[in-house]
Design a protein around this motif. Structure first.
Motif, PDB file in Angstrom:
ATOM      1  N   PHE A 165      35.622 -41.624 -24.011  1.00 24.79           N
ATOM      2  CA  PHE A 165      35.674 -40.539 -24.994  1.00 24.79           C
ATOM      3  C   PHE A 165      34.368 -40.563 -25.782  1.00 24.79           C
ATOM      4  CE2 PHE A 165      40.039 -42.211 -24.538  1.00 24.79           C
ATOM      5  CZ  PHE A 165      40.626 -41.091 -23.964  1.00 24.79           C
ATOM      6  N   THR A 166      33.791 -39.397 -26.016  1.00 19.05           N
ATOM      7  CA  THR A 166      32.591 -39.332 -26.835  1.00 19.05           C
ATOM      8  C   THR A 166      32.973 -38.727 -28.183  1.00 19.05           C
ATOM      9  OG1 THR A 166      31.362 -38.936 -24.813  1.00 19.05           O
ATOM     10  CG2 THR A 166      30.179 -38.596 -26.877  1.00 19.05           C
ATOM     11  N   ASN A 167      32.765 -39.482 -29.243  1.00 15.80           N
ATOM     12  CA  ASN A 167      33.140 -39.028 -30.580  1.00 15.80           C
ATOM     13  C   ASN A 167      32.215 -37.877 -30.991  1.00 15.80           C
ATOM     14  OD1 ASN A 167      33.479 -38.816 -33.410  1.00 15.80           O
ATOM     15  ND2 ASN A 167      34.277 -40.902 -33.473  1.00 15.80           N
ATOM     16  N   THR A 168      32.807 -36.729 -31.346  1.00 16.67           N
ATOM     17  CA  THR A 168      31.961 -35.570 -31.671  1.00 16.67           C
ATOM     18  C   THR A 168      31.322 -35.718 -33.052  1.00 16.67           C
ATOM     19  OG1 THR A 168      34.023 -34.486 -32.276  1.00 16.67           O
ATOM     20  CG2 THR A 168      33.052 -33.835 -30.204  1.00 16.67           C
ATOM     21  N   PHE A 169      31.860 -36.603 -33.887  1.00 15.66           N
ATOM     22  CA  PHE A 169      31.345 -36.806 -35.244  1.00 15.66           C
ATOM     23  C   PHE A 169      30.032 -37.588 -35.218  1.00 15.66           C
ATOM     24  CE2 PHE A 169      31.632 -39.800 -38.995  1.00 15.66           C
ATOM     25  CZ  PHE A 169      31.077 -38.906 -39.909  1.00 15.66           C
ATOM     26  N   ASN A 172      40.679 -25.025 -37.244  1.00 18.69           N
ATOM     27  CA  ASN A 172      41.044 -25.591 -38.535  1.00 18.69           C
ATOM     28  C   ASN A 172      41.380 -27.086 -38.393  1.00 18.69           C
ATOM     29  OD1 ASN A 172      41.781 -25.900 -41.156  1.00 18.69           O
ATOM     30  ND2 ASN A 172      43.713 -24.776 -40.989  1.00 18.69           N
ATOM     31  N   PHE A 173      42.151 -27.384 -37.328  1.00 19.21           N
ATOM     32  CA  PHE A 173      42.532 -28.775 -37.052  1.00 19.21           C
ATOM     33  C   PHE A 173      41.282 -29.627 -36.788  1.00 19.21           C
ATOM     34  CE2 PHE A 173      43.589 -32.024 -33.829  1.00 19.21           C
ATOM     35  CZ  PHE A 173      44.536 -32.755 -34.534  1.00 19.21           C
ATOM     36  N   LYS A 174      40.369 -29.100 -35.962  1.00 20.28           N
ATOM     37  CA  LYS A 174      39.161 -29.858 -35.620  1.00 20.28           C
ATOM     38  C   LYS A 174      38.297 -30.113 -36.854  1.00 20.28           C
ATOM     39  CE  LYS A 174      38.189 -28.267 -30.906  1.00 20.28           C
ATOM     40  NZ  LYS A 174      37.337 -27.443 -30.177  1.00 20.28           N
ATOM     41  N   LYS A 175      38.248 -29.120 -37.783  1.00 21.47           N
ATOM     42  CA  LYS A 175      37.449 -29.308 -38.994  1.00 21.47           C
ATOM     43  C   LYS A 175      38.064 -30.372 -39.885  1.00 21.47           C
ATOM     44  CE  LYS A 175      35.302 -24.759 -39.232  1.00 21.47           C
ATOM     45  NZ  LYS A 175      35.846 -23.405 -39.326  1.00 21.47           N
ATOM     46  N   TYR A 211      37.776 -37.773 -36.323  1.00 21.87           N
ATOM     47  CA  TYR A 211      38.624 -38.367 -35.282  1.00 21.87           C
ATOM     48  C   TYR A 211      38.693 -37.522 -34.016  1.00 21.87           C
ATOM     49  CZ  TYR A 211      40.005 -41.350 -39.101  1.00 21.87           C
ATOM     50  OH  TYR A 211      39.978 -42.235 -40.141  1.00 21.87           O
ATOM     51  N   MET A 212      37.785 -36.547 -33.897  1.00 21.77           N
ATOM     52  CA  MET A 212      37.792 -35.717 -32.690  1.00 21.77           C
ATOM     53  C   MET A 212      36.786 -36.264 -31.669  1.00 21.77           C
ATOM     54  SD  MET A 212      40.132 -33.574 -33.042  1.00 21.77           S
ATOM     55  CE  MET A 212      39.854 -32.621 -31.553  1.00 21.77           C
TER      56      MET A 212
END
Length: 522
Positions: free
Chosen positions: A421-425, A477-480, A485-486
């Protein structure tokens, strides 16, 4: 064509770690004439390790890490064995292998009985209605009463048992097995290389006393009477419908009771069966070729850095150099050197029939679960990746070798042993596995096969779940809100990395229109 299908027997050997799967596989190969000396796995004086364990790490630890495929001819039958890892950290490899077989042999340790991992694997067999034969191993050691073991099998594995052989004593006094299926007596002489003698003897005659002594002869007659009284007569159809499991006793290490198992197995086990695709049922005798990829292995040959995709032939005949369609990519592929396996040794083949496992050279074109056909749009399903339970950041430990590390991680993730998994943050790479041992295997293989060093850093996460929604606004909205943690998986799908069970429950309660998936197949 039908003759070829009829003589195929494709099965997996499964069990809890250390029950003796790999040893049993070796003895099958010995009878099939594929190897001349069985490798004494535990003996350091003979530096021979098990044929089916070919990775360095398997030889060092004495455990199987990856499913290996072996094939041999035996009495007119073509037998394909898949020896699976027993260790729960590699369960996913085993679950996937079970989708490619027509029957299963379960190995149970005579002293320990049914263990946790065996129960889990039996659930998968039950789900798929796969017929099973049970081999109770290590009868040459002190163990439990055979009747108690049979009760436990029925209770724990939720299947009716029917003994087809019966042990005469056990441990130091072990004298052999009475083969109920063939009505023969097999006398035991502990020898790892040679096979034991068989004696045809009437169970009620005086001759039996000569062979095994009066006391044991009396007990054997009583036991067999009890077996016939308690267990219903063996019926092949009940076994093939996965309602009854035939049970054999023996000692794989000492070559004992294994040939009886093999002789009975090739006669009663099912030949390749129809397989459900999403569109329709695919029957083995259809003229057109279909097959699916259930496993990918990197570096079978360390000199070539090549990946091999394992394809199970479901129908028709696979022919070398023919163009076939990869349904997922909609591209046509040809294979100039398809191979068949003897663990690591492989030989090029010109054709393969339903039930066979073919190794296809893979330069990154395949993913696990891909379907190959003669042009028809078909999808075989039932190859899940589960949500991982352990997570670590993977960091490069040698800046000069970042290219090797990236290539290594990519190829190993394609095998499906772990998930990336690559953390988008923050863009950091997180590896998720089902067990701790996987991290050691990945690190070891990166260093030895790709010449790359990595180090692990802790990350505290509870579960990874794939998220999707028809409501784009809510998903954004959830992703923001959860941006720290995305992550995205290797296929670019959105993954939510929940750091605790409570956070996950709250997210599910707050965002009603978002679906949270715990397997990658949705």
């Amino acid at each position: 064509m039908n003759n070829e299908i009829e003589r195929r027997r494709t099965f997996a050997i499964i069990s809890h770690p250390d029950a003796g799967k790999t040893t049993l596989t070796e003895k099958f190969l010995l009878f099939g004439g594929q190897i001349q000396v069985a490798g004494a796995v535990k003996n350091n004086k003979i530096r021979k390790t098990a044929t089916s364990d070919w990775m360095d790490i398997e030889k060092q630890r004495g455990i199987s890490v990856s499913t290996s495929v072996m094939e041999f001819d035996y009495e007119g039958y073509k037998v394909n064995i898949l020896d699976t890892p027993g260790h729960q950290d590699f369960a996913e490899d085993t679950f996937r292998t079970l989708t490619a077989v027509d029957s299963v042999i379960i190995v149970v340790d005579g002293a320990k009985g049914v263990e946790a991992q065996t129960r889990k694997l039996m659930e998968v067999c039950r789900m798929r209605k796969t017929p099973v034969i049970i081999f109770i191993n290590k009868m040459d050691r002190e163990g439990r009463d055979p009747f108690d073991l049979l009760d436990e099998l029925e209770h724990e594995l939720e299947i009716k048992a029917r003994p087809l052989s019966w042990p005469i004593n056990q441990g130091a006094k072990f004298k052999g097995v009475y083969n109920i299926y063939e009505n023969k007596l097999d006398l035991f002489t502990p020898d790892k290389q040679r096979v034991t003698e068989k004696v045809e003897v009437d169970i009620n005659s005086e001759e039996l006393n000569k062979h095994i002594g009066e006391f044991d002869a009396l007990k054997l007659r009583e036991d067999l009477e009890l077996v016939d009284g308690v267990y219903s007569e063996f019926n092949v159809d009940d076994y093939r419908n996965a309602d009854v499991a035939p049970v054999f006793f023996g000692s794989a290490l000492n070559n004992f009771g294994v040939q009886e198992l093999l002789n009975c197995f090739v006669k009663i086990a099912p030949s390749p069966r129809p397989i459900e695709a999403e569109e329709r049922e695919v029957r083995p005798e259809e003229p057109k070729f279909t097959g699916f990829i259930f496993k990918i292995t990197a570096n079978i040959d360390p000199n070539h850095r090549s990946c091999i995709a394992f394809c199970k032939v479901c129908s028709g005949k696979f022919v070398r150099n023919q163009p076939y369609l990869n349904v997922r990519t909609n591209k046509t592929v040809r294979f100039s050197s398809p191979t068949q396996f003897m663990a690591q040794r492989k030989s090029t083949i010109d054709e393969a029939y339903p039930g066979d496992i073919v190794g296809l050279p893979d330069n990154g074109i395949f993913k696990i679960g891909d379907t190959l056909t003669d042009g028809e749009q078909l999808h075989f399903r039932g190859l899940p990746s589960f949500s991982p339970e352990m997570f670590k950041y993977i960091e490069n430990d040698d800046p000069m070798r970042s290219k090797q590390l990236n290539k290594g991680v990519e190829q190993l993730m394609d095998e499906g042993v772990a998930q990336l998994f690559t953390n988008t943050f923050n863009g950091r790479k997180i590896i998720g596995t089902v067990g701790q041992l996987q991290f050691e295997v990945i690190q070891y293989r990166l260093e030895n096969e790709y010449n790359a060093k990595c180090r692990w850093e802790p990350v505290h996460l509870y579960k990874a779940c794939w998220v999707e929604s028809d409501n784009d606004e809510e998903l954004d909205n959830f992703k923001k809100r959860k941006y720290q943690y995305m992550a995205v998986d290797k296929a670019g799908r959105d993954v939510f990395l929940a750091d605790s069970g409570y956070v996950l429950q709250m997210a599910q309660a707050d965002f009603k229109h978002i679906k949270f998936h715990f397997t990658s197949e949705f």
